[in-house]
Write an enzyme that holds these catalytic residues in place. Structure first.
Site, PDB file in Angstrom:
ATOM      1  N   HIS A 190       0.799  -1.229   0.000  1.00 32.12           N
ATOM      2  CA  HIS A 190       0.000   0.000   0.000  1.00 32.12           C
ATOM      3  C   HIS A 190       0.824   1.267   0.000  1.00 32.12           C
ATOM      4  CE1 HIS A 190      -3.301  -2.732   0.259  1.00 32.12           C
ATOM      5  NE2 HIS A 190      -3.894  -1.781  -0.424  1.00 32.12           N
ATOM      6  N   GLU A 432      -9.937 -11.723  -6.968  1.00 28.67           N
ATOM      7  CA  GLU A 432      -8.561 -11.643  -6.470  1.00 28.67           C
ATOM      8  C   GLU A 432      -8.159 -12.913  -5.726  1.00 28.67           C
ATOM      9  OE1 GLU A 432      -8.217  -8.122  -4.000  1.00 28.67           O
ATOM     10  OE2 GLU A 432     -10.233  -8.341  -3.222  1.00 28.67           O
ATOM     11  N   ASP A 456      -3.669  -8.940  -5.380  1.00 29.81           N
ATOM     12  CA  ASP A 456      -3.862 -10.102  -4.516  1.00 29.81           C
ATOM     13  C   ASP A 456      -3.907 -11.400  -5.311  1.00 29.81           C
ATOM     14  OD1 ASP A 456      -3.886  -9.192  -1.830  1.00 29.81           O
ATOM     15  OD2 ASP A 456      -5.791  -8.194  -2.223  1.00 29.81           O
ATOM     16  N   CYS A 503      -8.350  -3.795 -11.687  1.00 34.19           N
ATOM     17  CA  CYS A 503      -7.961  -2.646 -10.876  1.00 34.19           C
ATOM     18  C   CYS A 503      -6.676  -2.926 -10.113  1.00 34.19           C
ATOM     19  CB  CYS A 503      -9.083  -2.237  -9.936  1.00 34.19           C
ATOM     20  SG  CYS A 503      -9.550  -3.546  -8.805  1.00 34.19           S
TER      21      CYS A 503
END
Ligand code: PEP
Ligand code: MG
Length: 572
Positions: A190, A432, A456, A503
């Site tokens: 992140h 994911e 992921d 995404c």
């Protein structure tokens, strides 16, 4: 002495500035007997005064950066510092027991923390966390060690850290933070995603970083190559200043494509969307030519605060995004907490494998009230724009059905309360988890769309932690196993007349875009800073030509083979 260190290129660009180490100091101390309590109490009061000044500044800064509601946590810390019920017993202990201030502070604050933490009341539990934060700050001042304050940085620096948590990063002021380098992490951790959102250069996964570099060292970050240079020579500084200008020039040239359509050379139209984490990011998404928000990571609205946002607060934030986007679609992803995204005020049991644990939709189904509040706020905001909703980390059809059921129930409740909402909202899922990719044909009959979360999906398929630099060689977006799954998902969607987007960060990768175009991906959602580059690339590619290569690419044996094959195609 000049030294070069290598890591993973996480965010494009060049930065040149002095380092600022962000690390928790050691707060160890010895219990000591003292003979001048007045002097010791004065020392204690000085540490409190300095801490208060710091917290006032942080609070002002946070109000400007992230808003008054989120800054309230620092107001709570200031209240702890001036609370006579806490300060009184500490000074009494110094006076009566003739012990040093560090010891008295530690003992008394521990006592209060234990009392609050054991109460069956979330509000009181939060107070225990506040006391701990404040205690550590005062202790650092008593001990004369630096307490890291990312929100207080007021000169241009490059941050060095072992890792950056989302709660560190929400305090960043991009005016001063020129870039950052971390020891832990990969391209999809992140902190790396945030660097791309803020458009600041970053290199992550630099081994032995914190042991090699000290504070205030001159540093160059090359976020394009994934390299840092400590104590650079004059020539290196000049060279990188030029590279920085070239980089900015390329960015300016791409800006001409801001309002251009996203079409391939043979006329195939795709949608290029941005990933955002807060209403603040919409501006940069639109400036970078986003045609939609393909992923609104709503969990960031739950961070950097000391309690859950209320329905009303969420409603305001969602509405702000939808209004700013106008007719353009916004795909809001429901809460994805867990993994590396924690909430300080949500006390979840420690798990051995948090990435495989109670996170995202699993947590929301376990805590339905929390989930219902979010769904209600989203539904109410839907009258302000073009909202779509998706659920993260769906592993089974049952989970989707349960989540959809809660969504329908909240719709019904709003209808009986005569509260307006759009009752045509598309509801999709993130793909994911491999089980969902493999079952995409069945999911496609029930969902309105898919958004492939490769960040992921890759880690779960390859069993390689996206945060762990030691296995980053196995974190392979181009592994044919991943590409085959992506194809399964896109084909399954199209067979049922649904759309498929992506995404994960892969959607904006230079070598991935031609493959994804050939596979027929409808929507590419990425960090805003990658959109214009991608638009330019798509305009030079032929969809029909890429389609012809799809079978050959999927039949290749290794990620390296795929990259070589595609590199040759695009170089032609
Ligand atoms: C993903 O997993 O690809 C994704 C987009 O979600 P996040 O990065 O927030 O986990
Ligand atoms: Mg994810």
């Amino acid at each position: 002495m000049t030294a070069e260190l290598y890591g993973i290129a996480a965010s494009d660009g060049i930065a040149i500035a002095k380092t600022y180490r962000l690390e928790s100091p050691s707060l160890e101390f010895d219990k000591k007997s003292i003979d001048d309590p007045a002097l010791e109490i004065e020392r204690f009061h000085t540490a409190i005064a300095v801490s208060s000044e710091e917290l006032e500044l942080i609070k002002d800064q946070a109000e400007m950066q992230i808003g008054p509601k989120e800054a309230a946590i620092f107001g709570a810390h200031l209240m702890v510092l001036s609370d006579p019920e806490l300060i009184g017993p500490i000074t009494e202990k110094i006076e009566n027991d003739l012990v040093n201030a560090e010891f008295a502070l530690h003992e008394v604050s521990d006592m209060f923390m234990n009392i609050f933490a054991s109460m069956d009341n979330d509000y009181m539990k939060e107070r225990a966390a506040d006391i701990k934060d404040v205690r550590n700050r005062v202790l650092a001042h008593l001990l004369g060690v630096k307490f890291p304050n990312p929100g207080l940085i007021s000169e241009k620096v490059i941050l060095l850290a072992d890792d950056l948590t989302p709660s560190d990063t929400v305090q960043f002021n991009p005016e001063f933070i020129q870039g950052f380098v971390t020891e832990i992490g990969g391209r999809t951790s992140h902190s790396a995603i945030l660097a791309r959102t803020l458009e600041i250069p970053a290199v992550v996964g630099v081994k032995k970083l914190m042991a090699s570099l000290s504070d205030e060292t001159m540093l160059i970050i090359d976020g394009i190559e994934g390299k840092i240079i400590a104590d650079p020579t004059e020539e290196q500084i000049e060279l990188y200043k030029k590279r920085k200008i070239d980089f900015e020039d390329r960015k300016t040239a791409l800006a001409a494509l801001k309002d251009a359509p996203s079409v391939s050379a043979d006329g195939f139209k795709v949608e290029l969307a941005a990933n955002i984490g807060s209403p603040k990011d919409v501006k940069s998404a639109l400036e970078n030519g986003a045609e939609a928000i393909g992923l609104f990571r709503t969990e960031f609205l739950y961070m950097g605060r000391d309690s859950f946002p209320t329905e009303e607060q969420q409603f305001e934030m969602y509405s702000e995004v939808l209004k700013a986007m106008g007719d353009k679609p916004t795909v809001a992803r429901t809460l994805d907490i867990g993994g590396d995204k924690e909430l300080s005020y949500l006390d979840l049991p420690k798990e051995l494998n948090p990435f495989l644990g109670l996170r995202a939709i699993r947590l929301c189904l376990e805590m339905p009230d929390l989930f219902r509040t979010q769904l209600r706020a989203l539904l109410r905001s839907s009258v302000h724009g073009n909202l779509k909703i998706m659920f993260p980390m769906i592993a089974t059809l049952d989970e989707f059905r349960q989540a959809k059921q809660l969504f329908l129930e909240e719709q019904e409740k709003l209808a009986t309360e005569n509260i307006p909402f759009n009752n045509n909202i598309e509801v999709g899922i993130m793909v994911e988890i491999p089980s969902t990719a493999v079952m995409a044909d069945l999911f496609a009959k029930e969902v309105d769309f898919f958004s492939i979360g490769t960040n992921d999906l890759i880690q779960y398929t390859m069993a390689a932690d996206r945060m762990n630099e030691n296995v980053s060689h196995l974190y392979q977006p181009f592994n044919p196993a991943i590409l085959r799954m992506v194809k399964m998902v896109i084909d399954a969607a199209h067979k049922e007349g649904k759309w498929a987007g992506m995404c994960g960060e892969m959607a904006g990768e230079e070598l991935a875009v031609p493959i994804l175009l050939g596979l027929g991906l409808d929507e590419f959602s990425m960090s805003a800073s990658s959109i214009l580059k991608t638009r330019s690339m798509i305009s030079s590619l032929s969809k029909a030509e890429m389609e012809k290569h799809t079978d050959s690419i999927l039949a290749l044996a290794t990620a390296e083979d795929v990259k070589n094959y595609v590199s040759q195609l695009v170089d032609k």
